[in-house]
Design a protein around this motif. Structure first.
Motif, PDB file in Angstrom:
ATOM      1  N   ALA A 126       0.945  -1.365  -0.184  1.00  0.00           N
ATOM      2  CA  ALA A 126      -0.032   0.057   0.093  1.00  0.00           C
ATOM      3  C   ALA A 126       1.078   1.290  -0.723  1.00  0.00           C
ATOM      4  O   ALA A 126       0.663   2.032  -0.956  1.00  0.00           O
ATOM      5  N   PHE A 127       1.712   1.338   0.966  1.00  0.00           N
ATOM      6  CA  PHE A 127       2.676   1.955   0.679  1.00  0.00           C
ATOM      7  C   PHE A 127       3.542   2.379  -0.145  1.00  0.00           C
ATOM      8  O   PHE A 127       3.450   4.170  -0.915  1.00  0.00           O
ATOM      9  N   VAL A 128       4.287   1.292  -0.725  1.00  0.00           N
ATOM     10  CA  VAL A 128       4.239   1.623  -2.658  1.00  0.00           C
ATOM     11  C   VAL A 128       3.579   2.169  -3.114  1.00  0.00           C
ATOM     12  O   VAL A 128       3.908   3.111  -4.258  1.00  0.00           O
ATOM     13  N   TRP A 129       2.558   1.766  -3.545  1.00  0.00           N
ATOM     14  CA  TRP A 129       1.432   2.185  -4.225  1.00  0.00           C
ATOM     15  C   TRP A 129       1.002   3.272  -4.186  1.00  0.00           C
ATOM     16  O   TRP A 129       1.346   4.668  -5.473  1.00  0.00           O
ATOM     17  N   VAL A 130       0.592   3.870  -3.070  1.00  0.00           N
ATOM     18  CA  VAL A 130       0.290   5.502  -3.141  1.00  0.00           C
ATOM     19  C   VAL A 130       1.611   5.863  -2.875  1.00  0.00           C
ATOM     20  O   VAL A 130       1.463   7.284  -2.924  1.00  0.00           O
ATOM     21  N   GLY A 131       2.441   6.055  -2.156  1.00  0.00           N
ATOM     22  CA  GLY A 131       3.793   6.123  -1.838  1.00  0.00           C
ATOM     23  C   GLY A 131       3.521   6.916  -3.368  1.00  0.00           C
ATOM     24  O   GLY A 131       4.311   8.325  -3.334  1.00  0.00           O
ATOM     25  N   GLY A 132       4.384   5.577  -4.244  1.00  0.00           N
ATOM     26  CA  GLY A 132       4.521   6.028  -5.662  1.00  0.00           C
ATOM     27  C   GLY A 132       3.507   7.272  -6.388  1.00  0.00           C
ATOM     28  O   GLY A 132       4.270   8.646  -7.187  1.00  0.00           O
ATOM     29  N   MET A 133       2.284   6.911  -6.483  1.00  0.00           N
ATOM     30  CA  MET A 133       1.462   7.654  -6.596  1.00  0.00           C
ATOM     31  C   MET A 133       1.408   9.586  -6.188  1.00  0.00           C
ATOM     32  O   MET A 133       1.546  10.317  -7.300  1.00  0.00           O
ATOM     33  N   ILE A 134       1.501   9.581  -4.538  1.00  0.00           N
ATOM     34  CA  ILE A 134       2.291  11.002  -4.220  1.00  0.00           C
ATOM     35  C   ILE A 134       3.539  11.201  -5.003  1.00  0.00           C
ATOM     36  O   ILE A 134       3.551  12.677  -5.097  1.00  0.00           O
ATOM     37  N   ALA A 135       4.560  10.344  -4.786  1.00  0.00           N
ATOM     38  CA  ALA A 135       5.481  11.154  -5.583  1.00  0.00           C
ATOM     39  C   ALA A 135       5.632  11.840  -6.431  1.00  0.00           C
ATOM     40  O   ALA A 135       6.169  12.673  -6.843  1.00  0.00           O
ATOM     41  N   ILE A 136       4.935  10.860  -7.545  1.00  0.00           N
ATOM     42  CA  ILE A 136       4.763  11.032  -9.064  1.00  0.00           C
ATOM     43  C   ILE A 136       3.832  12.903  -9.147  1.00  0.00           C
ATOM     44  O   ILE A 136       4.398  13.633  -9.861  1.00  0.00           O
ATOM     45  N   ARG A 137       2.953  12.834  -7.977  1.00  0.00           N
ATOM     46  CA  ARG A 137       2.128  13.809  -8.521  1.00  0.00           C
ATOM     47  C   ARG A 137       2.758  15.442  -7.858  1.00  0.00           C
ATOM     48  O   ARG A 137       2.595  15.855  -8.351  1.00  0.00           O
ATOM     49  N   MET A 138       2.868  15.186  -6.885  1.00  0.00           N
ATOM     50  CA  MET A 138       3.316  16.364  -5.927  1.00  0.00           C
ATOM     51  C   MET A 138       5.433  16.700  -6.591  1.00  0.00           C
ATOM     52  O   MET A 138       5.251  17.835  -5.762  1.00  0.00           O
ATOM     53  N   ALA A 139       6.149  16.047  -6.479  1.00  0.00           N
ATOM     54  CA  ALA A 139       7.588  16.206  -7.014  1.00  0.00           C
ATOM     55  C   ALA A 139       7.806  16.547  -8.346  1.00  0.00           C
ATOM     56  O   ALA A 139       8.490  16.794  -9.103  1.00  0.00           O
ATOM     57  N   VAL A 140       7.425  14.828  -8.886  1.00  0.00           N
ATOM     58  CA  VAL A 140       8.064  15.014 -10.068  1.00  0.00           C
ATOM     59  C   VAL A 140       6.693  14.980 -11.412  1.00  0.00           C
ATOM     60  O   VAL A 140       7.300  16.439 -12.752  1.00  0.00           O
ATOM     61  N   HIS A 141       5.901  15.247 -11.149  1.00  0.00           N
ATOM     62  CA  HIS A 141       5.002  16.511 -12.379  1.00  0.00           C
ATOM     63  C   HIS A 141       5.153  17.830 -12.597  1.00  0.00           C
ATOM     64  O   HIS A 141       4.904  18.112 -13.102  1.00  0.00           O
ATOM     65  N   PRO A 142       5.100  18.498 -11.123  1.00  0.00           N
ATOM     66  CA  PRO A 142       5.525  19.904 -11.210  1.00  0.00           C
ATOM     67  C   PRO A 142       6.757  20.218 -11.926  1.00  0.00           C
ATOM     68  O   PRO A 142       6.667  20.823 -12.883  1.00  0.00           O
ATOM     69  N   VAL A 143       7.583  19.453 -11.762  1.00  0.00           N
ATOM     70  CA  VAL A 143       9.025  19.498 -12.878  1.00  0.00           C
ATOM     71  C   VAL A 143       8.767  19.644 -14.043  1.00  0.00           C
ATOM     72  O   VAL A 143       9.355  19.702 -15.077  1.00  0.00           O
ATOM     73  N   LEU A 144       8.352  18.105 -14.099  1.00  0.00           N
ATOM     74  CA  LEU A 144       8.299  17.903 -15.515  1.00  0.00           C
ATOM     75  C   LEU A 144       7.315  19.693 -16.432  1.00  0.00           C
ATOM     76  O   LEU A 144       7.386  19.372 -17.872  1.00  0.00           O
ATOM     77  N   LYS A 145       6.020  19.910 -15.940  1.00  0.00           N
ATOM     78  CA  LYS A 145       5.440  21.070 -16.265  1.00  0.00           C
ATOM     79  C   LYS A 145       6.466  22.331 -16.929  1.00  0.00           C
ATOM     80  O   LYS A 145       5.694  22.758 -17.684  1.00  0.00           O
ATOM     81  N   SER A 146       7.383  22.060 -16.350  1.00  0.00           N
ATOM     82  CA  SER A 146       8.520  23.263 -16.276  1.00  0.00           C
ATOM     83  C   SER A 146       9.817  22.932 -17.758  1.00  0.00           C
ATOM     84  O   SER A 146      10.104  24.094 -18.429  1.00  0.00           O
ATOM     85  N   ILE A 147       9.247  21.717 -18.311  1.00  0.00           N
ATOM     86  CA  ILE A 147      10.009  21.629 -19.909  1.00  0.00           C
ATOM     87  C   ILE A 147       8.804  22.078 -20.806  1.00  0.00           C
ATOM     88  O   ILE A 147       7.917  22.333 -20.745  1.00  0.00           O
ATOM     89  N   GLU A 148       9.821  22.972 -21.471  1.00  0.00           N
ATOM     90  CA  GLU A 148       8.889  23.641 -22.036  1.00  0.00           C
ATOM     91  C   GLU A 148       9.306  22.821 -23.487  1.00  0.00           C
ATOM     92  O   GLU A 148       7.719  23.363 -24.858  1.00  0.00           O
ATOM     93  N   GLU A 149       9.559  22.204 -23.786  1.00  0.00           N
ATOM     94  CA  GLU A 149       9.594  21.170 -24.754  1.00  0.00           C
ATOM     95  C   GLU A 149       8.574  20.344 -25.896  1.00  0.00           C
ATOM     96  O   GLU A 149       8.631  19.473 -24.790  1.00  0.00           O
ATOM     97  N   PRO A 150       7.372  20.367 -26.494  1.00  0.00           N
ATOM     98  CA  PRO A 150       6.520  19.570 -26.014  1.00  0.00           C
ATOM     99  C   PRO A 150       6.575  18.517 -26.226  1.00  0.00           C
ATOM    100  O   PRO A 150       6.464  17.087 -25.426  1.00  0.00           O
ATOM    101  N   LYS A 151       7.758  17.616 -27.028  1.00  0.00           N
ATOM    102  CA  LYS A 151       7.798  15.998 -27.547  1.00  0.00           C
ATOM    103  C   LYS A 151       8.812  15.914 -26.276  1.00  0.00           C
ATOM    104  O   LYS A 151       8.411  14.435 -25.887  1.00  0.00           O
ATOM    105  N   ILE A 152       9.956  16.358 -25.724  1.00  0.00           N
ATOM    106  CA  ILE A 152      10.386  16.100 -24.786  1.00  0.00           C
ATOM    107  C   ILE A 152       9.719  15.852 -23.288  1.00  0.00           C
ATOM    108  O   ILE A 152       9.797  15.343 -22.699  1.00  0.00           O
ATOM    109  N   LYS A 153       8.912  17.274 -23.191  1.00  0.00           N
ATOM    110  CA  LYS A 153       7.545  16.500 -22.057  1.00  0.00           C
ATOM    111  C   LYS A 153       7.282  15.914 -21.838  1.00  0.00           C
ATOM    112  O   LYS A 153       6.559  14.494 -20.588  1.00  0.00           O
ATOM    113  N   LEU A 154       6.172  15.398 -23.236  1.00  0.00           N
ATOM    114  CA  LEU A 154       5.577  14.161 -22.968  1.00  0.00           C
ATOM    115  C   LEU A 154       6.185  13.073 -23.084  1.00  0.00           C
ATOM    116  O   LEU A 154       5.735  12.039 -22.598  1.00  0.00           O
ATOM    117  N   GLY A 155       7.159  13.217 -23.557  1.00  0.00           N
ATOM    118  CA  GLY A 155       7.802  11.607 -23.566  1.00  0.00           C
ATOM    119  C   GLY A 155       8.838  10.720 -22.201  1.00  0.00           C
ATOM    120  O   GLY A 155       8.247   9.562 -21.873  1.00  0.00           O
TER     121      GLY A 155
END
Length: 154
Positions: free
Chosen positions: A14-43
């Protein structure tokens, strides 16, 4: 009842699944949004979600198996709390269905991305970061709370 190893594997999953989702949404996703090149961001988004999804699949399976083991070994023990137990397992089931939908949408998006169809790929995953993932995070937190509550009641 059930042994500590089953409970440990259940909680860890449960911790790995829920924690992984929280990490992706709260830490990784905001950083990905800062990538300006659409193809790189999507990839990068597709690569990261693919890695997370493949990482959590064994933990989702372990969660299901250990949850069933605990539910079956506790038959009659919970009495009036049976609805509480099945509510928790129902939440994990809804989360698994939601995960499956996200998994197949991401898989389809990856195929589109690899063939250069960026707009189709983006359309396949547009609901994941702002709707589907937050829904699973919320449900996961509720299920974790229910699980801790059940452990305290025994």
């Amino acid at each position: 009842m059930y042994n500590h190893t089953v409970v440990f594997l259940h909680v860890l999953s449960a911790f790995v699944w829920v924690g992984g989702m929280i990490a992706i949404r709260m830490a990784v996703h905001p950083v990905l949004k800062s990538i300006e090149e659409p193809k790189i961001k999507l990839g990068k988004t597709l690569e990261i979600t693919g890695r997370l999804f493949h990482l959590v699949i064994p933990f989702i399976i372990a969660l299901l198996v250990t949850g069933l083991m605990m539910a079956l070994s506790s038959q009659g023990h919970y009495g009036s709390l049976k609805l509480f137990v099945f509510s928790k397992e129902g939440i994990w089931t809804i989360m698994t269905l939601n995960f499956s939908y996200m998994y197949f949408q991401r898989h389809s998006a990856w195929k589109f991305f690899k063939s250069g169809k960026l707009s189709e790929a983006k359309a396949k995953v547009k609901l994941i970061p702002n709707l589907l993932l937050p829904v699973n995070i919320g449900l996961g937190i509720v299920a974790l709370w229910l699980g801790v509550s059940l452990r305290g009641i025994q």
